[in-house]
Design an enzyme around this catalytic site. Structure first.
Site, PDB file in Angstrom:
ATOM      1  N   ASN A  23       0.872  -1.170   0.000  1.00  0.00           N
ATOM      2  CA  ASN A  23       0.000   0.000   0.000  1.00  0.00           C
ATOM      3  C   ASN A  23       0.914   1.226   0.000  1.00  0.00           C
ATOM      4  OD1 ASN A  23      -1.848   1.979   0.513  1.00  0.00           O
ATOM      5  ND2 ASN A  23      -2.652   1.074   2.404  1.00  0.00           N
ATOM      6  N   ARG A  66     -11.696  16.166   6.615  1.00  0.00           N
ATOM      7  CA  ARG A  66     -12.410  16.492   5.372  1.00  0.00           C
ATOM      8  C   ARG A  66     -13.822  16.973   5.675  1.00  0.00           C
ATOM      9  NH1 ARG A  66     -10.853  10.921   3.071  1.00  0.00           N
ATOM     10  NH2 ARG A  66      -8.795  11.272   2.190  1.00  0.00           N
ATOM     11  N   GLU A  86      -8.231  -4.560   5.223  1.00  0.00           N
ATOM     12  CA  GLU A  86      -8.025  -4.225   3.814  1.00  0.00           C
ATOM     13  C   GLU A  86      -6.878  -5.025   3.205  1.00  0.00           C
ATOM     14  OE1 GLU A  86      -8.972   0.095   2.976  1.00  0.00           O
ATOM     15  OE2 GLU A  86      -8.864   0.131   5.142  1.00  0.00           O
ATOM     16  N   HIS A 115     -12.514   3.313  -0.600  1.00  0.00           N
ATOM     17  CA  HIS A 115     -12.561   2.300   0.478  1.00  0.00           C
ATOM     18  C   HIS A 115     -13.161   0.988  -0.015  1.00  0.00           C
ATOM     19  CE1 HIS A 115     -12.828   5.583   3.827  1.00  0.00           C
ATOM     20  NE2 HIS A 115     -11.571   5.195   3.666  1.00  0.00           N
ATOM     21  N   ARG A 147      -2.249  -2.112  -3.699  1.00  0.00           N
ATOM     22  CA  ARG A 147      -3.427  -1.259  -3.558  1.00  0.00           C
ATOM     23  C   ARG A 147      -3.253  -0.078  -4.522  1.00  0.00           C
ATOM     24  NH1 ARG A 147      -5.661   1.587   1.927  1.00  0.00           N
ATOM     25  NH2 ARG A 147      -7.601   2.321   1.022  1.00  0.00           N
TER      26      ARG A 147
END
Ligand code: ADP
Length: 396
Positions: A7, A239, A381, A180, A91
Site C-alpha cells: 500500500n 475532510r 483491507e 474504500h 493497492r
C-alpha cells in the site's frame, strides 16, 4: 503460498506478508519519508522480532529494495528467498472507468493507470512508481492491482452521475467513483457469511479518519457516499464531506485562498478537526466533550448526524435493510458514535442493545427482537487485497 501486499503513498509504503494457507500475517512494515531525507523502515514479524533501518530512499525502487532486504534478513526477517513470494497485491487508488475488477498487472495496465493518474494526483504517482519498482526488483513474480474504486463499479448510472451536462461527464469522466472499496467488499462478504445470506441488504458504515458508507445488495454496491474524490459524503477527521459548492467559492474569496489551495483546505483543515479546533482524533474529541468542551461535542454530533442521514437515505435506496454494519477505527471502537447513529431507529426495525453496544468485542449489538441486525465487523483491507491477488494469480 505467501502474498506480499503493498500500500504505497507518495512518500510512504506499508507492506504485509501474508501466509494464505491460514491467512495469517507473517510480518508487516512501513517505509517512511521516501524521496525525502531521513528515510526510515520499521518492520515487525508475527513473533515480535523488530527491525529499524534508517536509510534514505530517494525513490520507491530503493524502498522496495530495502523491504526485500528486511524481509530476507536471516535474524529478523521471515523469508529465505524472493521465490517464496507467490504474488504481490498492490493497492491502487483509482480505476477510472477502465477496470471493473482487480487485474493482473502488465504493461497495458500500467499505461491505463498512468492515463488515470490525474484522477488521483496525490496517490496514483506513488502507486505507479511502486508497481514499476516492484517489477524491477522482483522479476517474474506475478502482480495484481486491487483498486479502491472497483467494488463501487456496480453502481447504476442514476447513482453515480452528477447533475452536470452529460457531455461533460462523457468527455472528462466526472462522476461518483467511491473509495474504500477493499474494505466495503471485505466487510460485506464477511457479513454475508455471518448471516448465511449473500443476498442480504446491507448498509456498511466504514468510519475512520476517512469515512464512507455504502449500500450493498446481492453482494454488489448500489450506492456510496464518497464521490469523484474521497472528499464527498461524511464529515471526516479533516475532510468537510458534503458542502454547497457555492459556499466553497464564497469561502475561497473570503479566506483569500488560491484556486489550487481550496481542495487542499477542504481535505486537510475541515471536518471534526476544523469544527472542534482541537483534533481530528475521535478519542481526543470524546475526552474533550466529557470535560465539557462544547465544540468537541458539536463536532461529534455532526459526524454522527451525517452518518445517520446517509443510513436513512440508503434504507430508502435498499427498501429497508437486513444489516447495518459498523467498521473502521471509529465504527469498531466508538459506542458513542454507534449509539448516536442508531438512536430512535426502531421505526425501521433496527433497535440497538445499549449494553451490547458498550461491550468491547461484541459482534451483534442489536436487541433480540430487532428485525435489522446491527453488526460490528472489523475490516482488514490487506487481507482483502491478498484474497483478490490469490484469486487472480491462483497462488496456493
Ligand atoms: P484510517 O482512515 O486512517 O485507516 P482508522 O480506521 O484507523 O483510520 O480510524 C482512526 C479513527 O479511529 C481515529 O479517529 C481514532 O480516534 C478512532 N479510534 C481508534 N480507536 C478508538 C477507540 N478505542 N475509541 C474511539 N475511537 C477510536
Amino acid at each position: 503460498m505467501k502474498i506480499l501486499v503493498i500500500n504505497a503513498g507518495s512518500s510512504s509504503l506499508k507492506y504485509q506478508l501474508i501466509d494464505m494457507a491460514d491467512e495469517s500475517v507473517i510480518l508487516k512494515g512501513l517505509c517512511e519519508r521516501i524521496t525525502f531525507k531521513n528515510g526510515k523502515l520499521t518492520q515487525k514479524t508475527f513473533d515480535g522480532r523488530e527491525t529499524v533501518i534508517e536509510q534514505d530512499m530517494p525513490t520507491h525502487k530503493e524502498a522496495m529494495q530495502l523491504v526485500l532486504e528486511a524481509m530476507l534478513d536471516k535474524e529478523k526477517g521471515a523469508l529465505s528467498s524472493v521465490d517464496e513470494i507467490g504474488a504481490v497485491g498492490h493497492r491502487v487508488l483509482h480505476s477510472g472507468e477502465d477496470f471493473k475488477n482487480s487485474v493482473v498487472i502488465d504493461d497495458e495496465v500500467i499505461r491505463i493507470c498512468e492515463k488515470n493518474a490525474e484522477l488521483g494526483p496525490l496517490h496514483m504517482p506513488g502507486n505507479i512508481a511502486c508497481i514499476k519498482s516492484c517489477r524491477e526488483v522482483m522479476k517474474g513474480v506475478p502482480m495484481v492491482a486491487v483498486f479502491d474504486t472497483t467494488f463501487h463499479s456496480t453502481m447504476p448510472p442514476k447513482a453515480y452521475m452528477y447533475g452536470i451536462p452529460y457531455e461533460v461527464y462523457d468527455k472528462y469522466k466526472i462522476r461518483k467513483y467511491g473509495f474504500h472499496g477493499t474494505s466495503h467488499k471485505f466487510v460485506s462478504e464477511e457479513v454475508g457469511k455471518m448471516l448465511g445470506n449473500k443476498n442480504a441488504r446491507m448498509i456498511i458504515c466504514h468510519l475512520g479518519n476517512g469515512s464512507s458508507i455504502s449500500a450493498v445488495k446481492d453482494g454488489k454496491c448500489v450506492d456510496t457516499s464518497m464521490g469523484f474524490t474521497p472528499l464527498e459524503g461524511l464529515v471526516m477527521g479533516t475532510r468537510s464531506g458534503d458542502i454547497d459548492p457555492a459556499a466553497v467559492d464564497y469561502m475561497r474569496v473570503k479566506l483569500g485562498l488560491k484556486p489550487d489551495e481550496v481542495v487542499d483546505y477542504l481535505n486537510k483543515k475541515c471536518g471534526v478537526m476544523g469544527i472542534s479546533g482541537l483534533s481530528s482524533d475521535l478519542r481526543d474529541l470524546t475526552a474533550a466533550m466529557n470535560d465539557g468542551n462544547e465544540r468537541a461535542k458539536l463536532a461529534l454530533e455532526m459526524l454522527a448526524y451525517r452518518v445517520k442521514k446517509y443510513v436513512g437515505s440508503y434504507l430508502a435506496v435498499l427498501n429497508g435493510a437486513d444489516a447495518i454494519v459498523f467498521t473502521g477505527g471509529i465504527g469498531e471502537n466508538s459506542p458513542l458514535i454507534r449509539g448516536l447513529v442508531m438512536s430512535g431507529m426502531s421505526y425501521c426495525g433496527a433497535v440497538l442493545d445499549e449494553k451490547k453496544n458498550q461491550t468491547r468485542g461484541e459482534t451483534y449489538i442489536n436487541t433480540e427482537d430487532s428485525a435489522v441486525k446491527i453488526i460490528v465487523c472489523p475490516t482488514n483491507e490487506e487481507l482483502s487485497i491478498a484474497r483478490e491477488t490469490k484469486a487472480l494469480t491462483a497462488a496456493k
